[in-house]
Design a protein around this motif. Sequence first.
Motif, short mmCIF file in Angstrom:
data_model
loop_
_atom_site.label_atom_id
_atom_site.label_comp_id
_atom_site.label_asym_id
_atom_site.label_seq_id
_atom_site.Cartn_x
_atom_site.Cartn_y
_atom_site.Cartn_z
N PHE A 329 0.83 -1.20 0.00
CA PHE A 329 0.00 0.00 0.00
C PHE A 329 0.87 1.26 0.00
N LEU A 330 1.86 1.32 0.89
CA LEU A 330 2.72 2.49 0.96
C LEU A 330 3.65 2.58 -0.24
N ASP A 331 4.08 1.43 -0.76
CA ASP A 331 4.90 1.45 -1.97
C ASP A 331 4.13 2.07 -3.13
N SER A 332 2.87 1.68 -3.26
CA SER A 332 2.04 2.23 -4.34
C SER A 332 1.79 3.72 -4.14
N GLN A 333 1.56 4.12 -2.89
CA GLN A 333 1.30 5.54 -2.64
C GLN A 333 2.52 6.38 -2.98
N ARG A 334 3.71 5.90 -2.65
CA ARG A 334 4.92 6.67 -2.96
C ARG A 334 5.05 6.89 -4.46
N GLU A 335 4.70 5.87 -5.24
CA GLU A 335 4.75 6.03 -6.69
C GLU A 335 3.68 7.02 -7.16
N ASP A 336 2.50 6.95 -6.56
CA ASP A 336 1.41 7.82 -6.97
C ASP A 336 1.69 9.28 -6.65
N ILE A 337 2.24 9.54 -5.47
CA ILE A 337 2.43 10.94 -5.07
C ILE A 337 3.58 11.60 -5.81
N SER A 338 4.42 10.80 -6.47
CA SER A 338 5.50 11.41 -7.25
C SER A 338 4.97 12.28 -8.37
N SER A 339 3.72 12.03 -8.76
CA SER A 339 3.12 12.82 -9.83
C SER A 339 2.29 14.00 -9.32
#
Length: 431
Positions: A329-339
């Motif tokens: 979950f946190l791995d995915s969020q880190r990728e998402d917030i990069s944008s």
Amino acid sequence: MADDGQTILSRKRTYEERNSPGPEDNTSKLKRVCSITEPGSSSEEGVTGNESWPASSAPAMSTAKPRSKLTCFRISGIPVKWNKDDLLLALRSFDPDFNDARKLSLFPACSGRTQTALLRLDPLMCSEYFRRIDSTQEQYELIEGDPDIYLVIDKHLLGLTPLNTPGDDAIVDVVAVTGLAGHAFGSWCSRKTGCMWLQDLLPTDLDNMRVMTYGYNSSLTRDIVNHTFVDYRRSFIRALMDARSENESRPIIFIGHSMGGILILQVLLQAKAGTQYRCLFDSTRAISFFATPHQGLHVKELLEMVHDTASGPTSKIEFIKQLKEGSSFLDSQREDISSLWESSSDIEIATFYETKKTPTSSSDAWTRDGENVQMVNRNSAMLFWPFEHRIPVESDHTDIVKFPARGNSTYGSVVAHMTKCMKRLKDASGE
């Protein structure tokens, strides 16, 4: 006394009748849980300067006078024409023993045409009426008149709660979000002095702002609704939209502690993804992250304690696992917030990370006598964005947001960060 044609009368039932169980007592009550906290985290239920205990294992009350122990009660539904004297008269109409108004504050409600009061009381010295208000309930009190008025009293502070009276020149909303199993008031209070800096200091040191704190039911004990991050995100978005319905473009400064920072990012991701809530993203001007576990939180003791209260795997256990180090979950969020923002973003980001270890709770008791651990390591607390300000704090995971006084160096950094943001906003508006 405000003259609005409202005559405040005592309720028909006596105090004993109102507080005795029986078929006549059908007052609506909102269930909420007294929560344990992240190991070593903040006191609950708006209590400042004290440890928190679940009801099932609460120790006997000490006879020694605590250094600082005030419980915060919220009183909602107050007519806009009332002043403090009107409210005091109403309180005494159903609680004749009420006599301590020294810590009573009255503010415009975050939304709607009412006012909200915050009342800090010593639970050892306050009236029986307030001592009997449980954290699992909202107490409804009828003030008879034309029209009738219902005051709603609670100490869970779920949703948005106002912390100041903004002037007509307010140019920014400051919204603080507590962490996992935290409390919207108690989590920000110093255990040394009882100072709640969001209310006691910030509105005085910085003007032109409306300050609010947000609470959500993330208790890890007792029976609660099985919330997911989607549920938390939707509720937070709804509260923000309601509070900003008259000015959706007013700039926002977010303050997030631990999981509160994750929730803020969840809201911004949702807001940017569509047009319905885009105003929330476009209005965000600054975020202060305090020990936010972008790469995960130390959850070993949390999982052990939740296992101790359940016969098997529960949604609470699965929820905590979403916050552990290395979670998908946190791995995915880190990728998402990069944008979310480019490196040239105008949004000010301040990351405050803990440098001290935090006492945890042992698995066989609710006391903080477990191992001292680093709840959120410095790499997990950082976003590693080019425009991110990184500030180490000589504190543990709990006290990182509990500033005892105005002279606290971390509080000074928060004010400096906000001052810079406010200057940019005033320059942009031509003031």
